[in-house]
Design a protein around this motif. Structure first.
Motif, PDB file in Angstrom:
ATOM      1  N   ALA A 149       2.094   2.181  -3.565  1.00  0.00           N
ATOM      2  CA  ALA A 149       0.982   2.548  -4.108  1.00  0.00           C
ATOM      3  C   ALA A 149       0.920   4.068  -4.087  1.00  0.00           C
ATOM      4  O   ALA A 149       0.590   4.911  -4.975  1.00  0.00           O
ATOM      5  N   ALA A 150       0.967   4.273  -2.675  1.00  0.00           N
ATOM      6  CA  ALA A 150       0.689   5.821  -2.215  1.00  0.00           C
ATOM      7  C   ALA A 150       2.031   6.638  -2.790  1.00  0.00           C
ATOM      8  O   ALA A 150       1.390   7.632  -3.295  1.00  0.00           O
ATOM      9  N   LEU A 151       3.016   6.218  -2.906  1.00  0.00           N
ATOM     10  CA  LEU A 151       4.213   6.922  -3.201  1.00  0.00           C
ATOM     11  C   LEU A 151       4.202   7.255  -4.830  1.00  0.00           C
ATOM     12  O   LEU A 151       4.420   8.172  -5.427  1.00  0.00           O
TER      13      LEU A 151
ATOM     14  N   ALA B 102       0.749  -1.118  -0.056  1.00  0.00           N
ATOM     15  CA  ALA B 102       0.117  -0.047   0.186  1.00  0.00           C
ATOM     16  C   ALA B 102       0.880   1.235   0.074  1.00  0.00           C
ATOM     17  O   ALA B 102       0.419   2.162  -0.838  1.00  0.00           O
ATOM     18  N   PRO B 103       2.009   1.377   0.692  1.00  0.00           N
ATOM     19  CA  PRO B 103       2.595   2.490   0.668  1.00  0.00           C
ATOM     20  C   PRO B 103       3.384   2.914  -0.569  1.00  0.00           C
ATOM     21  O   PRO B 103       3.710   4.094  -0.998  1.00  0.00           O
TER      22      PRO B 103
ATOM     23  N   ALA C 222       9.728   3.838   0.495  1.00  0.00           N
ATOM     24  CA  ALA C 222       8.593   3.033   0.807  1.00  0.00           C
ATOM     25  C   ALA C 222       8.906   1.643   1.221  1.00  0.00           C
ATOM     26  O   ALA C 222       8.502   1.144   2.053  1.00  0.00           O
TER      27      ALA C 222
END
Lengths: 260, 252
Positions: free
Chosen positions: B159-161, B156-157, B175
């Motif tokens: 994808a966030a970055l 998930a992190p 990440a």
């Protein structure tokens, strides 16, 4: 009125899936509005939001975000990605890093490639990160590690990271479904308030009609990948909401009001 | 699990056959086995008391072994970082990570002592072939560990970055790395411990370190000196393990 996003006859199926996640969706999102996407689990809300964020490829139709058309086969150029901010349901934070580091991660797309790699923010980056922290009410948590925070605090960090991107369009996927009702109200008020203060457009998904009513000017009902209704909040009838969730799995906080 | 029916009978027959075959074709002379007891006792007797006059050699040999393990581990880390990235499904496509993983499995399958012998042949005697052999052999395991550390992180992190506009290397740095760092530290310390243990015997094939003295003293029938060196090796192994246990607890 300028538009933040325009979707024309959009269809999408996940790889290997028989059913389409989105079916002939058309939508115009004017700049500056707070809009809620309402619908049961599996309705296509997450898919639609991820697609607007440029993270899904292989769709059909025409989509433009913040004036730039999306390419159905390629992710958008990195330089314009910070313009669209995303708040994830499960927070998507780097648990072992500090709150400030996580918020600065939102600046990575705005930094020079070398600064981004080295993780050395400019004064300007730090200032924006600190402002985002203060706006989210977590300035005092800046040096804490994320794995020591509560769910509500984590979502504040995630919103601060999104704000640090200086986005013009904020997409939020079920940003409060992991929180208790009090926290949920606080977080949505923070999110929509911050968007309004920055002149940004906010599109958030939820399966809680009462929250959607409280924080959105317009509500879009989506079910089975199709748009069922798209109305100003004041015109949304209880019947329409009930119909949207008919035979759907009951959700916590769905509100019996809408059904009875 | 109990073996049943014909399959069970066939397996038993195969195992019995393998044992009988080993006895029949290897010259295991019973007379030698019977007389081995007193001979081993005699051998051990000649090891006692251990000769303490070899302290200088022990110090020199241990220091060289330690240097071989440190430099060999450094080489393995340098090789494993790019190979680990190229062997992870998070960072590259199957067309890249599949052949790299096959290559790593191939490297792991070659015993260290064999690599060391080949390297002695290629670059001559001394610590250098030992260092190269350790670096090569350890990379097979360490690069696989690094790839698993990368693939074990929460997606998930990342994808966030990506959504924030960060490129692949920036995502790796901000990440993936913070999530995998403790795993990498633990794996690297573990591999260093193995490298140190394994490099103790490298001297036997002429690839440097304390093993050289064991081999020399045994061949020249100086068993009391060989005993001193052996004791030093045992002490080193115990010390390494104790240090490693303490370090690993810190990264738990």
């Amino acid at each position: 009125m300028s538009t933040a996003a325009r979707i024309d006859d959009l269809s999408f199926a996940h790889q290997g899936a028989d059913l389409r996640a989105l079916e002939r969706v058309s939508l115009v999102i004017p700049t500056g509005e707070n809009i809620a996407l309402l619908g049961p689990s599996g309705a296509g809300k997450t898919t639609l939001l991820a697609l607007l964020d440029g993270r899904l490829q292989g769709w059909r139709g025409r989509v433009s975000v913040l004036g730039a058309p999306l390419d159905p086969d390629h992710p958008p150029p990195r330089a314009i990605r910070p313009e669209t901010g995303f708040v994830f349901q499960e927070f998507a934070l780097v648990e072992r890093s500090t709150v400030l580091r996580n918020v600065l991660n939102g600046r990575l797309g705005r930094m020079s490639p070398l600064r981004a790699l080295l993780g050395s923010p400019t004064k300007h980056d730090l200032e924006i990160a600190r402002t985002a922290l203060a706006d989210c009410g977590i300035a005092d948590l800046a040096d804490r590690r994320v794995d020591s925070l509560s769910g509500g605090q984590r979502q504040r960090v995630a919103i601060a990271r999104c704000l640090a991107q200086e986005p013009r369009l904020i997409l939020a996927d079920e940003p409060v479904s992991n929180l208790d009702p009090t926290r949920a109200g606080e977080i949505l008020s923070l999110l929509t308030g911050a968007a309004r203060a920055r002149g940004a457009t906010a599109l958030f998904s939820s399966h809680q009609p009462d929250l959607a009513r409280r924080f959105a000017q317009r509500i879009i009902g989506i079910r089975g990948g199709r748009i069922v209704f798209d109305v100003p909040t004041s015109e949304l009838s209880e019947d329409a909401t009930a119909e949207l969730y008919r035979d759907a799995e009951p959700m916590p906080g769905l509100g019996l009001r809408a059904v009875s | 699990m109990r073996l049943r029916g014909f399959g069970g009978f066939a397996t038993s027959a195969l195992i019995a056959g393998a044992i009988l075959w080993s006895f029949a074709t290897t010259e295991v002379e019973l007379s030698r086995l019977m007389s081995a007891g007193p001979r081993i006792a005699d051998f051990l007797g000649r090891m006692f008391p251990p000769d303490p006059s070899v302290m200088a050699e022990i110090r020199k040999g241990s220091a060289e072994t330690l240097r071989i393990a440190i430099l060999g581990s450094l080489g393995a880390v340098i090789l494993s970082v790019p190979l680990g990235i190229l062997a992870s499904e998070t960072m590259v496509s199957p067309a890249v990570f599949r052949p790299i993983r096959t290559l790593l499995a191939f490297i792991r399958a070659i015993p260290l002592i064999l690599v060391a012998m080949l390297m002695v042949g290629a670059v001559g005697l001394g610590p250098l072939p030992g260092i190269i052999a350790i670096a090569f052999h350890a990379t097979g395991m360490l690069a696989k560990f690094y790839a698993e550390a990368i693939d074990g992180v929460s997606r998930a992190p990342i994808a966030a970055l990506e959504s924030a506009g960060a490129g692949p290397l920036v995502r790796l740095r901000h990440a993936i790395w913070p999530q995998m760092a403790p795993v990498v530290a633990r794996d690297t310390i573990f591999r260093f411990e193995l490298n140190l243990r394994e490099s103790l015997i490298l001297g036997i094939v002429g690839a440097g370190g304390i093993g050289f003295y064991i081999q020399t003293y045994v061949r020249s029938f100086q068993y009391d000196k060989a005993a001193s060196v052996t004791i030093a090796v045992v002490v080193m192994v115990i010390a390494i393990e104790a240090i490693n246990v303490a370090l690993r607890r810190r990264f738990a």
